[in-house]
Design a protein around this motif. Structure first.
Motif, mmCIF file in Angstrom:
data_model
loop_
_atom_site.group_PDB
_atom_site.id
_atom_site.type_symbol
_atom_site.label_atom_id
_atom_site.label_comp_id
_atom_site.label_asym_id
_atom_site.label_seq_id
_atom_site.Cartn_x
_atom_site.Cartn_y
_atom_site.Cartn_z
ATOM 1 N N ARG A 138 0.831 -1.207 0.000
ATOM 2 C CA ARG A 138 0.000 0.000 0.000
ATOM 3 C C ARG A 138 0.866 1.258 0.000
ATOM 4 N N LEU A 141 2.004 1.898 -3.428
ATOM 5 C CA LEU A 141 0.927 2.445 -4.251
ATOM 6 C C LEU A 141 0.743 3.936 -3.992
ATOM 7 N N ALA A 178 -5.254 2.185 -3.440
ATOM 8 C CA ALA A 178 -4.718 2.329 -2.085
ATOM 9 C C ALA A 178 -5.737 2.928 -1.118
#
Length: 384
Positions: A138, A141, A178
């Protein structure tokens, strides 16, 4: 060969400046800057440029003690010795680097900044192919989203619309993946600015409102999108909506407070509200724009050297020229416009604003119109 560290230390001493003060002014960690100046770490091109501007030097990359990519090579080595293919240290360094690039935006040339963003975006793509935890995935991202957004902004400045569209779409996709509404809101706001510069003011209003719907309630994106809506309304001549937007921006920015890194492009600095008010009121034709524009110039002009102006000073001079023309203070208007154009700090996406002043002077058949048109043509030639 001139030694980078020796020259910097000598300049700091001669100018009565401290290393800690330099680090604070340049927005670098003092320990990192100390390592660079003492030859323990090779300076990046951004550091060399920042130090040159701060100390009035003209050092070059070859004056450094190692290749410009040493920093990134060190990250790669540190990454490889960790259990994860990514690692927290690498992510933290990349996040710090993005913040540094976002803070460089107001003073860096678009071309130089774009090269740096491309390099780090490519590194993020490489890391996305490696082994990583869900949390690390994440963060990558999010990093990719921010870097794509910044790249899109620079492409817009350079009038590279196809590339800007691709970067904005990538940033929005990464933001949704995300679940990062702040980046998504900035994507809408950035597109609003682009269509505004293209003259589609109605769509600029719609995109600004879309950004406000997505943006977190305490975010810089919410304030910037509100400001963008106000500017679009000003171009449409919607006075009531324009004044309401200016008031909303002032209220929101007052509640947000001053950020630790006011130069960061994605951290709203309340002092920016002066610039936005100046532009918005000038576009509306309100003479109240004059004190705002003059205050921006007073606060941000670092010297009489026009080429060292931040972009906001050049924009404020264009705003000032517009309002002075409306009040028939023609000599002052031409002087402000000439300063803005000759500064070289008007990026291609803002050339249309300078051209508005040039055309207004030509319509009035002022003797300064020839020199002003010549200066504008010179600005265009530099960017080609």
């Amino acid at each position: 060969m001139i030694d980078f560290g020796t020259e910097v230390r000598a300049a700091l001493k001669a100018q009565g400046k401290s290393l800690r003060g330099a680090a604070r002014e340049l927005h670098y960690d003092v320990a990192y800057l100390s390592r660079v100046i003492n030859g323990k770490q090779a300076p990046s091109s951004e550091v060399i440029q920042a130090v040159n501007e701060y100390l009035g030097l003209s050092l070059k990359a070859e004056d450094a003690s190692g290749p410009q990519d040493d920093e990134m090579d060190a990250w790669e080595l540190a990454r490889r010795v960790q259990a994860s293919d990514v690692g927290n240290a690498t992510l933290e360094r990349l996040e710090h680097t993005f913040d540094r690039l976002a803070m460089a935006y107001p003073r860096a040339t678009p071309e130089d900044l774009l090269r740096q963003v491309r390099k780090h975006s490519g590194y993020v793509v490489k890391l996305l192919d490696g082994r990583k935890t869900l949390a690390e995935h994440r963060r990558l991202l999010v990093l990719g989203g921010w870097l794509s957004l910044l790249a899109a902004t620079v492409h817009i400045d350079l009038m590279q619309n196809d590339a800007a569209t691709a970067r904005l779409e990538a940033a929005a996709t990464l933001a949704r993946e995300a679940r990062h509404p702040d980046i998504e809101a900035w994507c809408y706001e950035t597109e609003a600015w682009r269509v505004l510069t293209d003259g589609d003011y109605v769509q600029a209003v719609d995109l600004s409102r879309a950004a406000q719907e997505v943006a977190p309630s305490d975010s810089s994106a919410l304030i910037q999108a509100s400001a963008q809506e106000g500017r679009a309304h000003a171009r449409l001549g919607n006075a009531t909506e324009t004044y309401a937007a200016i008031e909303r921006v002032q209220e929101l920015s007052a509640s947000l407070g001053t950020p630790d890194t006011p130069d960061h492009h994605y951290r709203y600095d309340p002092s920016k509200s002066l610039s936005y008010a100046a532009t918005t009121l000038a576009w509306l034709g309100d003479p109240a724009a004059e004190p705002y524009a003059r205050e921006v110039i007073r606060r941000l002009s670092p010297s009489n050297d026009l080429t060292k102006w931040p972009r906001r000073v050049a924009s404020a001079n264009i705003d000032l020229a517009l309002v002075l023309l409306k009040e028939n203070r023609l000599d002052e208007a031409c002087d402000s416009a000439q300063k803005a154009i000759l500064s070289g700090r008007v990026v291609p996406s803002n050339h249309w604003r300078a051209l508005e002043v040039v055309k207004a002077v030509e319509v009035r058949q002022l003797p300064e119109s020839v020199d002003l048109r010549e200066a504008y043509q010179g600005l265009k030639a530099i960017e080609q």
